[in-house]
Write a protein that holds these residues in place. Sequence first.
Motif, mmCIF file in Angstrom:
data_model
loop_
_atom_site.group_PDB
_atom_site.id
_atom_site.type_symbol
_atom_site.label_atom_id
_atom_site.label_comp_id
_atom_site.label_asym_id
_atom_site.label_seq_id
_atom_site.Cartn_x
_atom_site.Cartn_y
_atom_site.Cartn_z
ATOM 1 N N ALA A 33 9.150 108.493 72.386
ATOM 2 C CA ALA A 33 10.002 108.227 71.224
ATOM 3 C C ALA A 33 10.807 106.947 71.428
ATOM 4 N N PHE A 34 11.175 106.661 72.672
ATOM 5 C CA PHE A 34 11.887 105.420 72.981
ATOM 6 C C PHE A 34 11.014 104.228 72.605
ATOM 7 N N GLU A 35 9.752 104.255 72.986
ATOM 8 C CA GLU A 35 8.830 103.168 72.636
ATOM 9 C C GLU A 35 8.668 103.077 71.122
ATOM 10 N N GLU A 36 8.651 104.221 70.436
ATOM 11 C CA GLU A 36 8.585 104.203 68.976
ATOM 12 C C GLU A 36 9.833 103.549 68.384
ATOM 13 N N LEU A 37 10.988 103.816 68.983
ATOM 14 C CA LEU A 37 12.231 103.192 68.513
ATOM 15 C C LEU A 37 12.193 101.685 68.755
ATOM 16 N N VAL A 38 11.690 101.266 69.908
ATOM 17 C CA VAL A 38 11.531 99.832 70.191
ATOM 18 C C VAL A 38 10.651 99.197 69.116
ATOM 19 N N ALA A 39 9.526 99.831 68.818
ATOM 20 C CA ALA A 39 8.592 99.289 67.819
ATOM 21 C C ALA A 39 9.222 99.268 66.425
ATOM 22 N N GLU A 40 9.967 100.307 66.077
ATOM 23 C CA GLU A 40 10.610 100.348 64.756
ATOM 24 C C GLU A 40 11.692 99.285 64.632
ATOM 25 N N LEU A 41 12.502 99.129 65.664
ATOM 26 C CA LEU A 41 13.554 98.104 65.620
ATOM 27 C C LEU A 41 12.937 96.711 65.554
ATOM 28 N N GLY A 42 11.910 96.479 66.364
ATOM 29 C CA GLY A 42 11.234 95.184 66.335
ATOM 30 C C GLY A 42 10.588 94.908 64.994
ATOM 31 N N SER A 43 9.986 95.941 64.408
ATOM 32 C CA SER A 43 9.394 95.800 63.083
ATOM 33 C C SER A 43 10.455 95.456 62.042
ATOM 34 N N PHE A 78 19.851 103.694 72.422
ATOM 35 C CA PHE A 78 19.662 102.747 71.325
ATOM 36 C C PHE A 78 19.812 101.312 71.808
ATOM 37 N N HIS A 79 20.852 101.052 72.590
ATOM 38 C CA HIS A 79 21.121 99.693 73.067
ATOM 39 C C HIS A 79 19.941 99.167 73.873
ATOM 40 N N GLN A 80 19.372 100.000 74.725
ATOM 41 C CA GLN A 80 18.244 99.566 75.542
ATOM 42 C C GLN A 80 16.983 99.366 74.695
ATOM 43 N N ALA A 81 16.795 100.219 73.696
ATOM 44 C CA ALA A 81 15.649 100.028 72.795
ATOM 45 C C ALA A 81 15.808 98.732 72.003
ATOM 46 N N GLN A 82 17.024 98.472 71.548
ATOM 47 C CA GLN A 82 17.297 97.234 70.815
ATOM 48 C C GLN A 82 17.045 96.020 71.710
ATOM 49 N N ASN A 83 17.493 96.092 72.956
ATOM 50 C CA ASN A 83 17.282 95.001 73.901
ATOM 51 C C ASN A 83 15.793 94.732 74.099
ATOM 52 N N GLN A 84 15.025 95.792 74.252
ATOM 53 C CA GLN A 84 13.588 95.608 74.460
ATOM 54 C C GLN A 84 12.897 95.110 73.197
ATOM 55 N N ALA A 85 13.363 95.538 72.037
ATOM 56 C CA ALA A 85 12.792 95.044 70.778
ATOM 57 C C ALA A 85 13.076 93.546 70.629
ATOM 58 N N LEU A 86 14.303 93.144 70.915
ATOM 59 C CA LEU A 86 14.649 91.716 70.830
ATOM 60 C C LEU A 86 13.856 90.894 71.838
ATOM 61 N N SER A 87 13.654 91.427 73.023
ATOM 62 C CA SER A 87 12.850 90.730 74.035
ATOM 63 C C SER A 87 11.414 90.557 73.552
ATOM 64 N N ALA A 88 10.866 91.604 72.942
ATOM 65 C CA ALA A 88 9.488 91.537 72.446
ATOM 66 C C ALA A 88 9.366 90.545 71.295
#
Length: 124
Positions: A33-43, A78-88
């Motif tokens: 779900a964390f990876e899904e959150l990363v993908a959703e935030l990045g999207s 959330f903060h870590q998912a956001q960080n990874q989305a921004l990095s991607a």
Amino acid sequence: YYSTLFHEMLHWTAHHSRCNRKIGYLKGSAIYAFEELVAELGSAILSTHFHQRIKPREEHSQYLNSWLRVLKHDFSYFHQAQNQALSAVSWLFTKTKILSYNIQPRKSYTPDNERIKKWEELWE
């Protein structure tokens, strides 16, 4: 179409030769779900950048309650998912040279096994 494309592009960046995110866990687990959150935030970031209207999909509601359950106890999820989305997103922009200016590389934080275990406990 584009929000789904962006979502899948964000998953694609997880590979160790790209942004090197932990993936491959069981569907329904906290790290999945964390990876899904990363993908959703990045999207959402890419959709906003390219002026695309975001339309909620069924899978959004499937994860929302679970994300909220973890966030109540550990907002760093959330903060870590956001960080990874921004990095991607930064990685994609740098590699494709879409932007006319240089993006400074972002250091991405990868959750350690202890934190992932805590999330899994909260997830259940």
